[in-house]
Design a protein around this motif. Structure first.
Motif, PDB file in Angstrom:
ATOM      1  N   THR A 190       0.788  -1.173  -0.098  1.00  0.00           N
ATOM      2  CA  THR A 190      -0.036  -0.040   0.247  1.00  0.00           C
ATOM      3  C   THR A 190       0.784   1.271   0.002  1.00  0.00           C
ATOM      4  O   THR A 190       0.449   2.365  -0.632  1.00  0.00           O
ATOM      5  CB  THR A 190      -0.846  -0.087   1.172  1.00  0.00           C
ATOM      6  N   GLN A 191       1.958   1.143   0.744  1.00  0.00           N
ATOM      7  CA  GLN A 191       2.800   2.584   0.855  1.00  0.00           C
ATOM      8  C   GLN A 191       3.599   2.593  -0.454  1.00  0.00           C
ATOM      9  O   GLN A 191       3.570   3.692  -0.957  1.00  0.00           O
ATOM     10  CB  GLN A 191       3.748   2.238   2.044  1.00  0.00           C
ATOM     11  N   ALA A 192       3.857   1.646  -0.934  1.00  0.00           N
ATOM     12  CA  ALA A 192       4.813   1.517  -2.284  1.00  0.00           C
ATOM     13  C   ALA A 192       4.127   1.926  -3.470  1.00  0.00           C
ATOM     14  O   ALA A 192       4.295   3.049  -4.356  1.00  0.00           O
ATOM     15  CB  ALA A 192       5.553   0.192  -2.557  1.00  0.00           C
ATOM     16  N   LYS A 193       2.547   1.573  -3.361  1.00  0.00           N
ATOM     17  CA  LYS A 193       1.947   2.192  -4.513  1.00  0.00           C
ATOM     18  C   LYS A 193       1.305   3.520  -4.241  1.00  0.00           C
ATOM     19  O   LYS A 193       1.309   4.347  -5.134  1.00  0.00           O
ATOM     20  CB  LYS A 193       0.577   1.195  -4.540  1.00  0.00           C
ATOM     21  N   ASN A 194       1.495   4.039  -2.894  1.00  0.00           N
ATOM     22  CA  ASN A 194       1.169   5.411  -2.956  1.00  0.00           C
ATOM     23  C   ASN A 194       2.250   6.245  -3.406  1.00  0.00           C
ATOM     24  O   ASN A 194       2.105   7.486  -3.618  1.00  0.00           O
ATOM     25  CB  ASN A 194       0.992   5.641  -1.499  1.00  0.00           C
ATOM     26  N   VAL A 195       3.525   5.812  -3.142  1.00  0.00           N
ATOM     27  CA  VAL A 195       4.735   6.364  -3.595  1.00  0.00           C
ATOM     28  C   VAL A 195       4.685   6.747  -5.291  1.00  0.00           C
ATOM     29  O   VAL A 195       4.788   7.961  -5.719  1.00  0.00           O
ATOM     30  CB  VAL A 195       6.039   5.847  -3.385  1.00  0.00           C
ATOM     31  N   CYS A 196       4.191   5.771  -5.875  1.00  0.00           N
ATOM     32  CA  CYS A 196       3.884   5.940  -7.244  1.00  0.00           C
ATOM     33  C   CYS A 196       2.930   7.194  -7.612  1.00  0.00           C
ATOM     34  O   CYS A 196       3.152   8.020  -8.394  1.00  0.00           O
ATOM     35  CB  CYS A 196       3.342   4.585  -7.935  1.00  0.00           C
ATOM     36  N   LYS A 197       1.702   7.132  -6.740  1.00  0.00           N
ATOM     37  CA  LYS A 197       0.766   8.137  -6.994  1.00  0.00           C
ATOM     38  C   LYS A 197       1.413   9.459  -6.933  1.00  0.00           C
ATOM     39  O   LYS A 197       1.183  10.406  -7.531  1.00  0.00           O
ATOM     40  CB  LYS A 197      -0.481   7.918  -6.169  1.00  0.00           C
ATOM     41  N   VAL A 198       2.109   9.751  -5.782  1.00  0.00           N
ATOM     42  CA  VAL A 198       2.739  11.015  -5.186  1.00  0.00           C
ATOM     43  C   VAL A 198       3.669  11.417  -6.179  1.00  0.00           C
ATOM     44  O   VAL A 198       3.678  12.720  -6.622  1.00  0.00           O
ATOM     45  CB  VAL A 198       3.444  10.787  -3.834  1.00  0.00           C
ATOM     46  N   ILE A 199       4.488  10.582  -6.876  1.00  0.00           N
ATOM     47  CA  ILE A 199       5.592  10.818  -7.932  1.00  0.00           C
ATOM     48  C   ILE A 199       4.640  11.518  -9.180  1.00  0.00           C
ATOM     49  O   ILE A 199       5.221  12.426  -9.685  1.00  0.00           O
ATOM     50  CB  ILE A 199       6.467   9.811  -8.186  1.00  0.00           C
ATOM     51  N   ARG A 200       3.711  10.792  -9.527  1.00  0.00           N
ATOM     52  CA  ARG A 200       2.948  11.179 -10.661  1.00  0.00           C
ATOM     53  C   ARG A 200       2.399  12.683 -10.477  1.00  0.00           C
ATOM     54  O   ARG A 200       2.348  13.643 -11.206  1.00  0.00           O
ATOM     55  CB  ARG A 200       1.948  10.308 -11.073  1.00  0.00           C
ATOM     56  N   GLU A 201       2.044  12.697  -9.162  1.00  0.00           N
ATOM     57  CA  GLU A 201       1.503  14.102  -8.816  1.00  0.00           C
ATOM     58  C   GLU A 201       2.595  15.102  -8.799  1.00  0.00           C
ATOM     59  O   GLU A 201       2.452  16.374  -9.176  1.00  0.00           O
ATOM     60  CB  GLU A 201       0.915  13.937  -7.296  1.00  0.00           C
ATOM     61  N   LEU A 202       3.703  14.828  -8.250  1.00  0.00           N
ATOM     62  CA  LEU A 202       4.991  15.764  -8.323  1.00  0.00           C
ATOM     63  C   LEU A 202       5.154  16.170  -9.565  1.00  0.00           C
ATOM     64  O   LEU A 202       5.537  17.425  -9.879  1.00  0.00           O
ATOM     65  CB  LEU A 202       6.012  15.044  -7.574  1.00  0.00           C
ATOM     66  N   LEU A 203       5.388  15.266 -10.659  1.00  0.00           N
ATOM     67  CA  LEU A 203       5.804  15.632 -11.668  1.00  0.00           C
ATOM     68  C   LEU A 203       4.664  16.582 -12.419  1.00  0.00           C
ATOM     69  O   LEU A 203       5.028  17.200 -13.466  1.00  0.00           O
ATOM     70  CB  LEU A 203       6.011  14.498 -12.913  1.00  0.00           C
ATOM     71  N   CYS A 204       3.555  16.486 -12.261  1.00  0.00           N
ATOM     72  CA  CYS A 204       2.394  17.325 -12.914  1.00  0.00           C
ATOM     73  C   CYS A 204       2.644  18.631 -12.295  1.00  0.00           C
ATOM     74  O   CYS A 204       2.446  19.650 -12.703  1.00  0.00           O
ATOM     75  CB  CYS A 204       1.132  16.735 -12.334  1.00  0.00           C
ATOM     76  N   LEU A 205       3.091  18.948 -10.873  1.00  0.00           N
ATOM     77  CA  LEU A 205       3.156  19.988 -10.211  1.00  0.00           C
ATOM     78  C   LEU A 205       4.289  20.766 -10.767  1.00  0.00           C
ATOM     79  O   LEU A 205       4.317  22.010 -10.943  1.00  0.00           O
ATOM     80  CB  LEU A 205       3.246  19.936  -8.725  1.00  0.00           C
TER      81      LEU A 205
END
Length: 273
Positions: free
Chosen positions: A247-262
């Motif tokens: 769950t934590q690892a999958k969340n990392v992926c989501k946060v990094i995609r969000e980061l690149l958009c920002l």
């Protein structure tokens, strides 16, 4: 003339971070073929699970000629107590399961929540395997920290664009944070070098400055997104566990995609974008 090392504005841009991530390749985190646990299509599922005491989530499937033919999702079938042979439930190799050994770690991280296990290839040969659990490895930590640092530097550039003087953005911070920044600035400035006050702000300071004057609900949404990135940053920077569970690892992926958009969103607001 003041020392440039302390002047800020040396973020380097996208090309610098692209070059860095090109050097941090999947091969650095993959489990190489000599160390892989494998199974064959004709083995019983229960036998394969029994000799997998390490509880690997995925096992490569090899045929009689020792060629890789697919992946067996051991974790899923461990929970289901699947009967029968591996042949009845393994997933044959397709492009979705392959990743070049020279691909960047970032390329894997971006969709590792959707593709949690990939066979790593060099030329036409399988040379290893990389999975979601590998997000805990040191090269991934380095890649993530570089990404977050890149975002923070872009935020600093945006603040400089919006506010010509430090007094303008300083008013958005609490009195205690203002006092701390001014204290650090005075210590550094006593060495008679030009120092950019913004260098002494923390991620949370830049967040509070960036979100000022934004309308709702954009302000709340951006604060929440930057909060998730800051939480990941703290885990990465302080050697904490940030991907120790699926769950934590999958969340990392989501946060990094969000980061690149920002990063793209902020850069669009910079002069010359």
């Amino acid at each position: 003339m003041g020392n440039r090392w302390a002047s800020g504005g040396l973020s380097g841009g996208r090309s610098v971070f692209t070059a860095l991530h090109d050097g941090l390749t999947v091969d650095l985190i993959a489990t190489h073929t000599n160390d892989l646990r494998t199974c064959t299509p004709h083995e019983l599922v229960e036998d394969v699970l029994r000799r997998n005491p390490e509880d690997f989530d995925f096992l490569p499937v090899v045929n009689e000629a020792s060629r890789f033919v697919g992946l067996f999702h051991a974790a899923a079938h461990r929970e289901r107590r699947t009967l029968g042979t591996v042949w009845q439930c393994y997933v044959p190799i397709s492009e979705d399961f392959l990743l070049g050994a020279d691909a960047s770690i970032l390329e894997f991280v971006l969709d590792a929540d959707e593709k949690p296990c990939r066979l790593v290839i060099s030329g036409t040969k399988v040379v290893g395997l990389v999975s979601l659990s590998d997000l805990q490895r040191l090269p991934v930590r380095a890649a993530l920290f570089a990404l977050i640092t890149g975002l923070e530097m872009t935020m600093a550039d945006l603040i400089r664009t919006r506010h010509a003087k430090s007094e303008e953005w300083m008013r958005f911070l609490t009195a205690s944070r203002q006092a701390k920044i001014e204290e650090e600035y005075e210590k550094a400035n006593c060495e008679d070098g030009y120092v950019d006050t913004l260098l002494f702000t923390q991620f949370c300071d830049k967040r509070d400055i960036i979100i000022q004057n934004l309308p709702e609900p954009e302000r709340t949404s951006l604060r929440a997104a930057l909060g998730r990135i800051e939480s990941l940053r703290n885990g990465v920077a302080h050697a904490n566990e940030y991907a120790s569970t699926p769950t934590q690892a999958k969340n990392v992926c989501k946060v990094i995609r969000e980061l690149l958009c920002l990063v793209d969103h902020f850069r669009e607001q910079l002069p010359g974008a």
